[in-house]
Design a protein around this motif. Sequence first.
Motif, short mmCIF file in Angstrom:
data_model
loop_
_atom_site.label_atom_id
_atom_site.label_comp_id
_atom_site.label_asym_id
_atom_site.label_seq_id
_atom_site.Cartn_x
_atom_site.Cartn_y
_atom_site.Cartn_z
N LEU A 361 105.72 -75.09 -30.62
CA LEU A 361 106.99 -75.62 -31.47
C LEU A 361 107.83 -74.71 -31.68
N THR A 362 107.35 -73.65 -31.56
CA THR A 362 108.47 -72.24 -32.03
C THR A 362 109.17 -71.89 -30.87
N GLY A 365 111.59 -74.73 -30.49
CA GLY A 365 112.59 -75.05 -31.50
C GLY A 365 113.82 -74.38 -31.76
N PRO A 366 114.78 -74.86 -32.46
CA PRO A 366 116.12 -74.24 -32.32
C PRO A 366 116.48 -72.84 -32.65
#
Length: 424
Positions: A361-362, A365-366
């Motif tokens: 997710l990291t 992620g943006p």
Amino acid sequence: MSSVQPSQTGASTSNSPEHPWPVRSVATKVSQWIDRLGSIWVEGQITQINVRPGTRTAFLVLRDASVDMSLSVTCSPALIRDSPVPLTEGSRVVMFGKLSFYTGRGTVSLRVTEIRAVGIGELLARIERLRALLAAEGLFDPRLKRQLPFLPHTVGLITGRASAAERDVLSVAGKRWPAVQFEIRNTAVQGPTATAQIVAALAELDSNPAVEVIVLARGGGSVEDLLPFSDETLCRAIAACTTPVVSAIGHEPDNPLCDHVADVRAATPTDAAKRVVPDAVAEQALVAEFRARGAAALRNWVAREARSLADLRSRPVLADPLAAVDRRAEEIGRLREAGRRDVSRLVAGQATVVEHLAARLTTLGPAATLARGYSVVQKIVPGSDPEVLRSVEDAPPGTQLRVRVADGAVIAAVMGKDKSGEAQ
């Protein structure tokens, strides 16, 4: 007093306190009315015979067999002397004669010219006809029979005075149950007055609330002697009683009609006493037997239940009740440790999965994208939230923009457009 007799047609109009009839007129009219009856056949029982030597008239009294009514009879002494069957007091006869009213004495008598004794065959035939009639009316129906009380306090007894039947009933009943009491009514048990006396005694005892059962007792005898107990009046009186009635007439072969109407038929007066009064000795022996059987049954039940309890107590679960609990406690401890290990493994595995997902997710992620040098451009619209700028057409010159980079954001304005897509 006037000697003129009133006429038949004007008798009722001429008779008054001022014009009463003389005795002779009344006696004459009564004689005329009785004379109209003519000759008749009459049945009854002879209760009195008076034949005086040297007289031409015999005097008799003829009594109804069912009720207390009698009639004076006169006849020729030859009718009595020459009768094929000897006529005695108590004989059932049929007489043919004519009623006469003697004006001189004001009496009525039956002057007979023929006397016929009622034979045994005729009496038995009449009893059978009456038996069929009463049976058809339902007086013999077993469903109408009432139960005798188990232990009567007072017993009604109808029997002849100082008779053997009375002695038998009292002695046997007293030996069987000394506390029993009797209401005794002594009546005639044969002859023309028997039926009326027995019916009266029966009604008196039935109306007494203390009397719980009535015994009608008489010793044996001939058919003529037992005729009152086959009388229709007595049979219907027994059927109408509300108190149970026991018939003990004669001996075993004797079978008068009252035996069928009564609630219980006893073969003899002694048998009646045994049926009505229980035997104290036998009842005490029966009670003792029941008590012994009850005590034995109770002891057997207690012993059986004691054995059952001993069997239950000898079982392992009751002999050492905590042993099963201890075994279960150890098992539960093992299961708890196994459960903890399984839960720990499951938690550790899921934690690793969460770490991997967090890393992905990291990466996706943006924030990671911005850290690599990218930025997010948003058009500032007054009065609403910033909107992501997706096309150069959406940002004409002078549009305020918010440019978000990895470490923050800057505010810029559009100076112009470059659609080449290349960096300037």
